[in-house]
Design an enzyme around this catalytic site. Structure first.
Site, PDB file in Angstrom:
ATOM      1  N   CYS A 165     -61.352  42.960  -8.862  1.00  0.00           N
ATOM      2  CA  CYS A 165     -61.173  42.363 -10.184  1.00  0.00           C
ATOM      3  C   CYS A 165     -60.526  43.371 -11.132  1.00  0.00           C
ATOM      4  O   CYS A 165     -61.058  44.465 -11.339  1.00  0.00           O
ATOM      5  CB  CYS A 165     -62.509  41.903 -10.754  1.00  0.00           C
ATOM      6  SG  CYS A 165     -62.345  41.103 -12.383  1.00  0.00           S
ATOM      7  N   ALA A 215     -55.534  32.234  -3.889  1.00  0.00           N
ATOM      8  CA  ALA A 215     -56.334  31.986  -5.091  1.00  0.00           C
ATOM      9  C   ALA A 215     -55.579  31.047  -6.025  1.00  0.00           C
ATOM     10  O   ALA A 215     -55.845  29.846  -6.066  1.00  0.00           O
ATOM     11  CB  ALA A 215     -56.663  33.305  -5.789  1.00  0.00           C
ATOM     12  N   GLU A 216     -54.609  31.559  -6.752  1.00  0.00           N
ATOM     13  CA  GLU A 216     -53.921  30.758  -7.766  1.00  0.00           C
ATOM     14  C   GLU A 216     -53.241  29.534  -7.174  1.00  0.00           C
ATOM     15  O   GLU A 216     -53.312  28.439  -7.736  1.00  0.00           O
ATOM     16  CB  GLU A 216     -52.896  31.619  -8.510  1.00  0.00           C
ATOM     17  CG  GLU A 216     -53.521  32.673  -9.406  1.00  0.00           C
ATOM     18  CD  GLU A 216     -52.483  33.416 -10.221  1.00  0.00           C
ATOM     19  OE1 GLU A 216     -51.314  32.983 -10.233  1.00  0.00           O
ATOM     20  OE2 GLU A 216     -52.835  34.434 -10.846  1.00  0.00           O
ATOM     21  N   GLN A 270     -69.805  36.512  -2.519  1.00  0.00           N
ATOM     22  CA  GLN A 270     -69.263  37.740  -3.113  1.00  0.00           C
ATOM     23  C   GLN A 270     -70.067  38.179  -4.341  1.00  0.00           C
ATOM     24  O   GLN A 270     -70.410  37.364  -5.196  1.00  0.00           O
ATOM     25  CB  GLN A 270     -67.805  37.567  -3.535  1.00  0.00           C
ATOM     26  CG  GLN A 270     -67.196  38.911  -3.972  1.00  0.00           C
ATOM     27  CD  GLN A 270     -65.829  38.797  -4.592  1.00  0.00           C
ATOM     28  OE1 GLN A 270     -65.673  38.273  -5.688  1.00  0.00           O
ATOM     29  NE2 GLN A 270     -64.810  39.314  -3.899  1.00  0.00           N
TER      30      GLN A 270
END
Length: 394
Positions: free
Chosen positions: A143, A267-268, A114
């Site tokens: 983002c 993700a988290e 990415q």
């Protein structure tokens, strides 16, 4: 680190085919877009034959999803991994940056690299360095952080559809591998759908949709909108991956059912439990020791390794501040391993385990109560129109 993990900087690349477009002509038919692209697999053909129809996807995470962590996740059934977000201009122009922040191995596949970008030529130059060492290149349109706003990339780039089209299309036309995109959503669902269609028209071959707006971050994160992901999935002809609302293994199938998406990205939650996709919850100390084994096999800067361990061990370290301090002071794998074992020994105490379990349950119950109170208060404000003007949501 062996030579296979080093980038070759003496590669001579073919001339770039530039693409100039107008905002009035961003949405082409699939056939028109494909006329300009190289002969290569894309869409579902690529997703099924090359990527093997992955359902479990590890997100791109700045300073997090490096090689050792990716390999730990793969051990626990992650089927597709992304590199950390890389800055395309720096990657294109700085050989030291390339060697420091992009490492891989033959067993690290399938892999998506990415980039964040706002310059089509620089993005293509960067992507050319990795096209032979990955399965696809992804553009970060998700983002939401201030650094992305200042740098004019990530979710803030979604305000410039013409530039985004050029970024996607120049990779679609010139790369050997497909181009993917990861986006957030607008508050206006119709605007979101239009943007997704534009990405597909530009040549995007797989779309990851994080069902939150760029304003939904930090304490204002809230719940991801899975309904808009479902609408995107229904309208596009390329694979769509859902991102958001995955707190535990059971949420994965719920998200797939709610969206109809081809896969789910985490993700988290996977930072806390790298075994998420296996449905297992291994002992965090065991996970950390396994992770350090991978860090030995795939050399990793220790500050990144320590960050991962602090996240994996967070719930236990919250009760043992002295051991957390010892971990913060550790400067090497050799120093970290005994700290992990100290935590294991202390936690294994029956008394501590029972007390900590009760404390964790109480803490979670308080969170639920707090959220319910906040929701009731929000409902009251909406229903009764207490304020003449809405409060600032930022």
């Amino acid at each position: 680190m062996d030579d296979s993990n080093q980038l070759k900087d003496d590669v001579v690349h073919p001339p770039v085919t530039e693409t100039h477009v107008s905002i009035d002509h961003l949405v082409q038919t699939k056939e028109e877009s494909n006329k300009t692209g190289m002969t290569k697999q894309g869409g579902y053909e690529f997703y099924e034959t090359v990527l093997k129809s992955p359902k479990y996807v590890v997100a791109p995470m700045v300073d997090q999803s490096f090689l050792a962590f990716r390999m730990l996740c793969r051990k626990y059934e992650a089927q597709l991994c992304y590199t950390p977000m890389l800055h395309s201009k720096t990657f294109a122009w700085d050989a030291t940056y390339r060697k420091k922040f992009f490492t891989t191995a033959p067993e690290d596949r399938p892999l998506i690299v990415q980039f964040c970008a706002n310059d089509p030529k620089a993005l293509l130059q960067a992507a050319k360095y990795v096209e032979d060492r990955c399965d696809a290149v992804d553009i970060n349109l998700g983002c939401p952080q201030n650094i992305a706003r200042k740098g004019n990339y990530g979710a803030f780039l979604m305000e410039n559809a013409e530039l985004v089209y050029q970024l996607v299309n120049i990779l679609h036309v010139n790369l050997k591998v497909p181009v993917f995109c990861k986006m957030r959503v607008f508050k206006d669902e119709e605007a979101t759908l239009k943007f997704a269609h534009m990405l597909e028209s530009a040549g995007c071959q797989c779309l990851v949709v994080h069902g939150r707006t760029k304003e939904q971050k930090g304490h204002q994160q809230g719940i991801a909108n899975l309904d808009i992901i479902r609408r995107i999935k229904r309208e596009l002809k390329i694979p769509v991956i859902s991102n958001g609302n995955i707190q535990e293994y059971g949420d994965i199938q719920k998200a797939l059912d709610a969206t109809g998406a081809d896969g789910v990205m985490s993700a988290e939650t996977i930072l806390k439990n790298p075994a998420l996709f296996s449905g297992k919850v291994p002992d965090p100390c065991d996970l950390c020791q396994e992770y350090l084994d991978f860090c030995v096999k795939y050399p990793t800067k220790f500050k990144y390794a320590r960050t991962h361990m602090l996240q994996i061990l967070k719930e236990r370290l919250d009760y043992h501040a002295d051991i957390r301090e010892s971990m913060n002071k550790a400067n090497s794998i050799e120093e970290a391993r005994p700290v992990i074992e100290r935590l294991r020994e202390r936690y294994s105490s029956t008394t501590n385990t029972k007390q900590e379990t009760r404390d964790i349950q109480l803490r979670e119950a308080r969170k639920v109560i707090k959220k319910e109170k906040e929701q009731r208060a929000a409902d009251d404000l909406w229903d009764n129109s207490i304020f003449d003007e809405p409060k600032n949501e930022n």
